[in-house]
Design an enzyme around this catalytic site. Structure first.
Site, PDB file in Angstrom:
ATOM      1  N   HIS A 332      45.556  27.390  42.480  1.00  0.00           N
ATOM      2  CA  HIS A 332      45.396  28.829  42.321  1.00  0.00           C
ATOM      3  C   HIS A 332      43.957  29.124  41.977  1.00  0.00           C
ATOM      4  CE1 HIS A 332      46.008  32.927  40.764  1.00  0.00           C
ATOM      5  NE2 HIS A 332      47.111  32.932  41.479  1.00  0.00           N
ATOM      6  N   ASP A 388      54.095  30.883  44.689  1.00  0.00           N
ATOM      7  CA  ASP A 388      54.445  31.007  46.103  1.00  0.00           C
ATOM      8  C   ASP A 388      55.252  29.816  46.601  1.00  0.00           C
ATOM      9  OD1 ASP A 388      52.974  33.455  46.574  1.00  0.00           O
ATOM     10  OD2 ASP A 388      51.172  32.242  46.312  1.00  0.00           O
TER      11      ASP A 388
END
Length: 489
Positions: A332, A388
């Site tokens: 991320h 995700d």
């Protein structure tokens, strides 16, 4: 640098001129405009376009370390894996709260009382109904149009109905005055945007299905109403599955805000011109559309499909290391250890799989997860699973098509966009239009050359690419007709 524990300031020596500058430090930050005072004379061989005599500029490609807002909304500690909405840990909110209650928290700064929440929920759901002309608008899209293209367009279209919400028509201080009348207009648009987000998303979904649109029902929750509008086909007493309704609510809560990500920043950049909130939200939706942002969970499923069976994971891992394949759902921009949302989503996935059955890609996902977590290549790069990685599996298990995944991200993120937009409209000192600087590295001043005296510049990126044409274009080029030389084929 000043001595530790001394003045809260930064001492900078400009070695070009020998001048010493003191820059105040406030809240562990410095004002970029302070560097404008650090001027120097031009060197003989220096480009005038560097504007050295106008002070230093701060170069930060991609906003890697530039703070553009003072915000009270969301706090992230990427190193520690911390995410808080208005001070509340995301883990506590996911366990005890719901999406609409958390939406109130994000926008207004505190958890609502029982009476406040009842009023808030009632207004949001009341404003979910669309004007009947919206059906014609959504039907104007092709049956195979991407639902994010429909949703993005629909948000902008929605603004055309509400002249009261347009500062271009009502005066540029419409949302910045902060008085009772201004706040009332602002709140009404917030009700509308959050309420109609699910309705527009459901309409985009049903365009693909070739189904009639459904009026938002009464008596259901925010996510329950959303599922109803997508799936109801006239059945009597139709009620969505409570496990799926709850799972979607948790996912909406987790996706409601994430500080100044690409789409939130887009909303603020657009909103800084004092455009109406519908246009600003449409801009955010367009930003979210990209595969580096809202399309990430879709990319995870496509990656897992490409891997196929668990036994293919080791080969895929090696291909990633060689940069032959792209690993989606890990790592991320902010989180450098783990994404706190991923643990909540993983637990939610287990609840969903109990009622939907286990997704055939789950074993592949688990094998990939286990292999990556044990591999030094991924450990050293701090590539842990993010939100995700698991959310895509939940959406797939719930039966949503892949290209609808970004819509399921956009609907709840409307809340975060509105929270940041509202905060900017009401900030002390008013709204200043965002106007970043650049470092100009193009050609210096040059004189125009008439076309008959120019030499063609050729090469990659230096001229338009050749493209293929359809059969009709080829036939027209072979045909003869009056003024053919002037026709644009």
């Amino acid at each position: 640098m000043g001595k530790q524990g001394g003045d809260q300031s930064l001492t900078v020596t400009d070695n070009r001129t020998g001048k010493v500058y003191t820059v105040p430090i406030s809240e562990n930050s410095i004002q970029a405009t302070a560097f404008k005072a650090m001027t120097a004379p031009f060197k003989a061989d220096e480009r005038p376009e560097n504007e050295t005599d106008k002070g230093l500029r701060v170069s930060d490609k991609g906003y890697l370390n530039t703070a553009v807002m003072r915000s009270e909304i969301t706090y992230i500690d990427g190193e520690a894996g911390v995410l808080r909405y208005r001070g509340y840990p995301i883990e506590q909110l996911a366990l005890h709260s719901n999406h609409l209650e958390t939406s109130y928290l994000l926008i207004y700064g505190h958890l609502p009382s029982k009476e406040q929440f009842a009023s808030w929920e009632g207004e949001v759901l009341h404003h979910a109904v669309m004007h009947s002309e919206a059906e014609q608008f959504c039907r104007s899209f092709r049956y195979d149009a991407h639902p994010m293209a429909i949703l993005t367009s629909a948000f902008a279209y929605l603004g055309s109905y509400y002249a009261e919400a347009n500062p271009s028509l009502q005066g540029q201080s419409l949302f910045t005055k902060g008085d009772a009348a201004s706040l009332a207009v602002m709140d009404k648009q917030i009700y509308r945007l959050i309420g109609k987000a699910t309705t527009l998303a459901a309409m985009a979904y049903r365009v693909r299905q070739g189904r009639d649109f459904v009026t938002p029902p009464t008596g259901l929750s925010y996510t329950g109403s959303f599922l109803y509008q997508m799936d109801h086909l006239g059945e009597e007493n139709y009620t969505p599955n409570p496990v799926l309704e709850k799972a979607l609510d948790v996912l909406f809560l987790l996706h409601a805000d994430h500080e100044l990500n690409a789409s939130s920043t887009t909303v603020l950049q657009t909103g800084s011109s004092l455009v109406d909130p519908y246009s600003a939200i449409a801009a955010g939706c367009a930003s979210l559309y990209g595969p580096l942002h809202g399309g990430a969970n879709e990319a995870v499923i496509r990656m897992l499909i490409s891997i196929g069976k668990p036994e293919n994971v080791p080969a895929f891992i090696e291909a990633v290391k060689k940069r032959e394949k792209v690993l989606s759902g890990f790592g991320h921009r902010v989180y450098k250890t783990s994404d706190p949302r991923s643990f909540i989503v993983r637990k939610t996935a287990d609840e969903v799989f109990k009622v939907t059955g286990t997704d055939e890609l789950l074993e592949t996902a688990m094998a990939l997860h286990e292999a990556a977590m044990k591999d030094e290549y991924f450990i050293s790069r701090k590539l842990a699973p993010n939100v995700d990685f698991w959310s895509g599996l939940i959406y797939r298990a719930m039966g949503f098509p892949l290209d609808f995944f970004p819509v399921l991200f956009a609907v709840p993120r409307v809340v975060g966009w509105l929270a940041h937009w509202r905060q900017m409209m009401l900030q002390e000192g008013g709204v200043k239009i965002w106007r970043p600087r650049q470092i100009f590295v193009g050609p210096p001043k040059r004189d125009y050359v008439l076309i008959d005296h120019r030499e063609a510049v050729k090469g990659p990126k230096q001229e338009p690419s050749e493209i293929g044409h359809s059969g009709i274009t080829k036939r027209k080029r072979l045909a003869n007709f009056k003024n053919k030389a002037l026709a644009k084929l």
